[in-house]
Design a protein around this motif. Structure first.
Motif, PDB file in Angstrom:
ATOM      1  N   TRP A 153      15.902  -2.902 -65.616  1.00  0.00           N
ATOM      2  CA  TRP A 153      15.731  -2.663 -67.012  1.00  0.00           C
ATOM      3  C   TRP A 153      14.665  -3.535 -67.870  1.00  0.00           C
ATOM      4  CZ3 TRP A 153      20.763  -3.815 -65.421  1.00  0.00           C
ATOM      5  CH2 TRP A 153      21.278  -4.785 -65.899  1.00  0.00           C
ATOM      6  N   TYR A 156      10.942  -2.960 -69.647  1.00  0.00           N
ATOM      7  CA  TYR A 156      10.788  -1.568 -69.488  1.00  0.00           C
ATOM      8  C   TYR A 156       9.927  -1.094 -70.643  1.00  0.00           C
ATOM      9  CZ  TYR A 156      11.480   3.832 -69.438  1.00  0.00           C
ATOM     10  OH  TYR A 156      11.226   4.901 -69.595  1.00  0.00           O
ATOM     11  N   THR A 271      22.319   0.180 -66.117  1.00  0.00           N
ATOM     12  CA  THR A 271      21.106   0.335 -66.728  1.00  0.00           C
ATOM     13  C   THR A 271      20.797   0.930 -67.756  1.00  0.00           C
ATOM     14  OG1 THR A 271      20.175   0.235 -64.149  1.00  0.00           O
ATOM     15  CG2 THR A 271      18.502   1.057 -65.985  1.00  0.00           C
ATOM     16  N   LEU A 276      18.972  -0.702 -70.977  1.00  0.00           N
ATOM     17  CA  LEU A 276      18.118   0.087 -71.838  1.00  0.00           C
ATOM     18  C   LEU A 276      18.676   0.488 -73.305  1.00  0.00           C
ATOM     19  CD1 LEU A 276      16.708   2.706 -69.385  1.00  0.00           C
ATOM     20  CD2 LEU A 276      15.468   0.388 -70.098  1.00  0.00           C
TER      21      LEU A 276
END
Length: 374
Positions: A153, A156, A271, A276
């Motif tokens: 992650w 990102y 994740t 995130l």
């Protein structure tokens, strides 16, 4: 899938039988058209879209990298043309494995129609899963995704990916798209078509979702994990068809299947629920490829959880069916053991089975001859 029998009479051109028997040659000619197009300047610009990967960007290399520049890729509408070309390649490879490997084994083993169909399915999928596992693992090692789980992650959206990563996803999508025409080419039974379409659709939905939502890092890890478990199942089924006493592979697969589902859920929750969710940029932006918003995270996580629940439901039904088949194969009553005065089994008992008990596979055991006096 039905066994193809060669006949002296050639079917009419473009008929159903003609296309099925010669589909590999037809598809090979289509693929050659794109390759020949690369040789001429007029058609090269159009042909290169189908054969090579598109949307590459050259950026300066960091101090840790030896090369001066590196090429990274992102996705776009032209990827559909590349997927189509490699779908043709997948059909050709499928036909080569079928004709030169699986059909030869089928002729030697003399499988029934049911086993013949399942053997072909497991043979094709085990080859694909093994190839994908080895390739995917090499990408994970080279990109240090295994040693650093936060890379799933971190930084990102992963809009720019290396050549190997993009080519891996293109071939994955091409392979599962090729499975649809294979239902026609391999003469799949009507009762099996729905089952095939369901799992092909699930693969395409999740692989395309990871590719389009820039979740390629997580998608690669989950694919390699899932493919390894599926490879073990199909290779165990191949050994089972050659010798029905082979059951150890299914037992190991059952344990790893449950662990695989659990590990998939753990990585997904880490994740989307922690990595995130704590990112600074959580605004939807199509231009930058950022889909890190609450609605998308919940939708993707729910999709993964539903897929794992569906597979667990199928797994439980499979284990229950195996248990019923194993129970029904057991004899209804166990014959008593008769021992002679010297403690040895009689001749009739030795003919019936081991230590006087009837073997479970009675059809394969030799019949005892009747005495002349009877």
């Amino acid at each position: 899938m039905a066994i193809r029998k060669k006949s002296n009479k050639n079917p009419p051109v473009l008929s159903h039988e003609f296309i099925v028997q010669n589909h590999a040659d037809i598809v090979s000619c289509m693929a050659m058209i794109f390759l020949l197009g690369l040789m001429f300047e007029i058609t090269a610009k159009a042909a290169v879209i189908f054969v090579t990967l598109q949307y590459n960007i050259t950026i300066p290399a960091t101090e840790e990298q030896s090369a001066e520049t590196i090429s990274l890729y992102h996705y776009g509408i032209k990827d559909l043309a590349t997927i189509f070309f490699y779908m043709l390649v997948a059909i050709i490879i499928h036909a080569i494995i079928q004709e030169y490997v699986l059909d030869k084994i089928n002729r030697k083993m003399h499988f029934s129609k049911t086993k013949h169909s399942k053997f072909n399915e497991s043979g094709q999928l085990s080859a694909f899963y093994l190839f994908s596992c080895v390739w995917g693992t090499s990408i994970l090692v080279s990109e240090n995704y295994i040693s650093d789980p936060t890379s799933l992650w971190r930084d990102y959206p992963h809009t720019l990916i290396p050549f190997q990563m993009k080519f891996f996803y293109i071939l994955q999508l091409a392979y599962w798209f090729h499975a649809f025409p294979e239902l026609y080419f391999q003469k799949t039974k009507k009762e099996d078509i729905f089952r095939q379409i369901v799992y092909i659709g699930l693969y395409l939905f999740h692989i395309a979702g990871a590719y389009l939502l820039n979740l390629t890092h997580l998608g690669l890890v989950l694919l390699v994990l899932h493919y390894f478990v599926e490879f073990l199942f199909h290779i165990s089924r191949l050994f089972y068809f050659s010798d029905e006493r082979y059951q150890k592979g299914f037992s190991l697969w059952a344990v790893l299947f449950v662990l695989g589902r659990l590990l998939t859920l753990i990585l997904s929750v880490l994740t989307f629920g922690f990595g995130l969710a704590r990112a600074e940029n959580q605004q939807l932006n199509f231009s930058t490829g950022n889909f890190n918003i609450l609605a998308v995270r919940i939708s993707v996580l729910a999709s993964i959880c539903l897929a794992q629940a569906f597979m667990m439901w199928k797994f439980i039904n499979f284990q229950l069916r195996r248990w019923r088949e194993h129970s029904s194969s057991q004899p209804q009553s166990v014959k008593k053991k008769f021992v002679t005065a010297k403690g040895k089994t009689s001749r009739k008992e030795r003919e019936n089975g081991i230590n006087g008990t009837v073997t479970s596979n009675g059809a394969d055991s030799p019949r005892s001859r009747k005495d002349k006096s009877s």
